[in-house]
Design an enzyme around this catalytic site. Structure first.
Site, short mmCIF file in Angstrom:
data_model
loop_
_atom_site.label_atom_id
_atom_site.label_comp_id
_atom_site.label_asym_id
_atom_site.label_seq_id
_atom_site.Cartn_x
_atom_site.Cartn_y
_atom_site.Cartn_z
N ASN A 11 -4.29 2.12 11.49
CA ASN A 11 -4.84 2.29 10.14
C ASN A 11 -6.36 2.14 10.23
OD1 ASN A 11 -5.57 2.13 7.46
ND2 ASN A 11 -4.72 0.08 7.14
N LYS A 13 -8.49 2.54 8.00
CA LYS A 13 -9.11 2.12 6.73
C LYS A 13 -10.28 3.07 6.43
CE LYS A 13 -7.74 -2.52 7.90
NZ LYS A 13 -7.62 -3.86 7.40
N HIS A 103 -0.33 -1.10 0.97
CA HIS A 103 -1.15 -1.96 1.84
C HIS A 103 -1.76 -3.07 0.97
CE1 HIS A 103 -4.36 -3.32 4.48
NE2 HIS A 103 -3.68 -2.78 5.47
N GLU A 105 -4.58 -4.28 0.85
CA GLU A 105 -5.91 -3.98 0.29
C GLU A 105 -5.78 -3.12 -0.97
OE1 GLU A 105 -7.66 -2.56 3.92
OE2 GLU A 105 -7.59 -4.59 4.72
N GLU A 173 3.11 -7.29 7.02
CA GLU A 173 1.71 -7.64 7.25
C GLU A 173 1.35 -8.88 6.44
OE1 GLU A 173 -0.72 -4.18 8.83
OE2 GLU A 173 -0.83 -4.08 6.65
N GLY A 179 -7.11 -8.79 9.56
CA GLY A 179 -8.56 -8.84 9.79
C GLY A 179 -9.11 -10.24 10.00
N SER A 219 -4.06 -8.58 12.85
CA SER A 219 -4.82 -9.04 14.01
C SER A 219 -4.11 -8.75 15.33
CB SER A 219 -5.15 -10.54 13.88
OG SER A 219 -5.99 -10.75 12.75
C1 PEP Z 1 -4.21 -3.64 8.57
O1 PEP Z 1 -5.18 -3.48 7.84
O2 PEP Z 1 -3.16 -3.04 8.33
C2 PEP Z 1 -4.32 -4.56 9.70
C3 PEP Z 1 -3.25 -4.98 10.28
O3 PEP Z 1 -5.60 -4.93 10.05
P1 PEP Z 1 -6.02 -5.78 11.36
O4 PEP Z 1 -5.26 -5.23 12.54
O5 PEP Z 1 -7.50 -5.56 11.49
O6 PEP Z 1 -5.66 -7.20 11.09
#
Ligand code: PEP
Length: 261
Positions: A11, A13, A103, A105, A173, A179, A219
């Protein structure tokens, strides 16, 4: 027992414009070739911003690159006076296969409720797109309800009424892991992913539960991917930050080789 091909999904983003996207996809493809990566052992998905989709689709078609293409969101509407929205119909025309739905976000910054997420799941399926349904608890939820209660409730709402033969992907998630550099432990990921598989079984049936891929996200890096992939109910990863670093994402995709799983 259904065979679930591991799915490593990046992803991006709101990163990489369409020129950077083309360069990135070429470099990632070369990196995998250089490392003699065998296509087909895993599925690689990339989820660039909307403005990159056409360029990336043209490149992967022309060069026969074995990456699946996904979008990061879809409108609940099919067409009409919805300024700024992108229809699943248009995504399907671009040969987009997947779309991320719900998601954290989008839930947080765009106030997407469970009802909107459920509508987006239906919009994706209506156009033959595979929704990657994201669920996960915040740090406060974790403290108050434990790890699985919120993601389980979110998934139950997202999947209500979805037919048994629908093709979906689920991504667990935890919001606190996204992040933050503070990934869930493989045990935590397994525990929640197993519960999410039970939700798929209860709403869509046992066959769907056996074939549906459930990803962990939060992460994920080349150094920890293998520990998740050893877990029986974790079928891949939704990767954010590490998916826009060629060497990192390439190493994540090649997890089977570099850690001897
Ligand atoms: C995400 O935004 O779906 C995600 C898992 O981000 P990150 O890997 O940076 O934690």
């Amino acid at each position: 027992m259904a065979v679930r091909t591991p799915f490593l999904a990046g992803n991006w983003k709101m990163n990489l414009d369409h020129l950077q996207a083309v360069a990135f996809v070429q470099k990632l493809n070369w990196s995998l070739k250089d490392a003699s990566h065998e296509n087909g052992t895993v599925e690689v998905g990339i989820f660039p911003p909307f403005t990159d989709l056409r360029s990336v689709q043209t490149l992967i078609d022309a060069d026969r690159i074995a990456f699946s293409l996904g979008a990061q969101d879809v409108s609940v509407h099919d067409r009409g006076a919805y300024t700024g929205e992108v229809s699943g119909e248009f995504l399907a025309k671009l040969r987009v296969t997947y779309v991320i739905v719900g998601h954290s976000e989008r839930r947080e910054y765009h106030h997407e409720s469970d009802d909107i997420v459920a509508e987006k799941v239906r919009a994706a399926l209506r156009h033959g797109l595979v929704p990657v349904v994201c669920v996960g608890e915040t740090a406060e939820d974790l403290e108050e309800f434990g790890a699985s209660a919120v993601p389980v409730a979110q998934l139950e709402k997202a999947l209500a009424g979805v037919p048994a033969d629908a093709d979906i992907v689920v991504a667990y998630e935890p919001v606190w892991a996204i992040g933050s550099g503070q990934a869930a432990t493989p045990d935590q990921a397994q525990e929640v992913c197993a519960k999410l598989r039970e939700v798929v079984a209860a709403t869509m049936g046992e066959d769907a539960a056996a074939r549906t891929r459930i990803l962990y996200g939060g992460s994920v890096k080349s150094g920890n991917i293998a520990s998740y992939m050893r877990e029986p109910d974790v079928d891949g990863a939704l990767v954010g930050g590490a998916s826009i670093v060629v060497d990192e994402f390439s190493a994540i995709i090649r997890y089977q080789k570099h850690v001897g799983v």
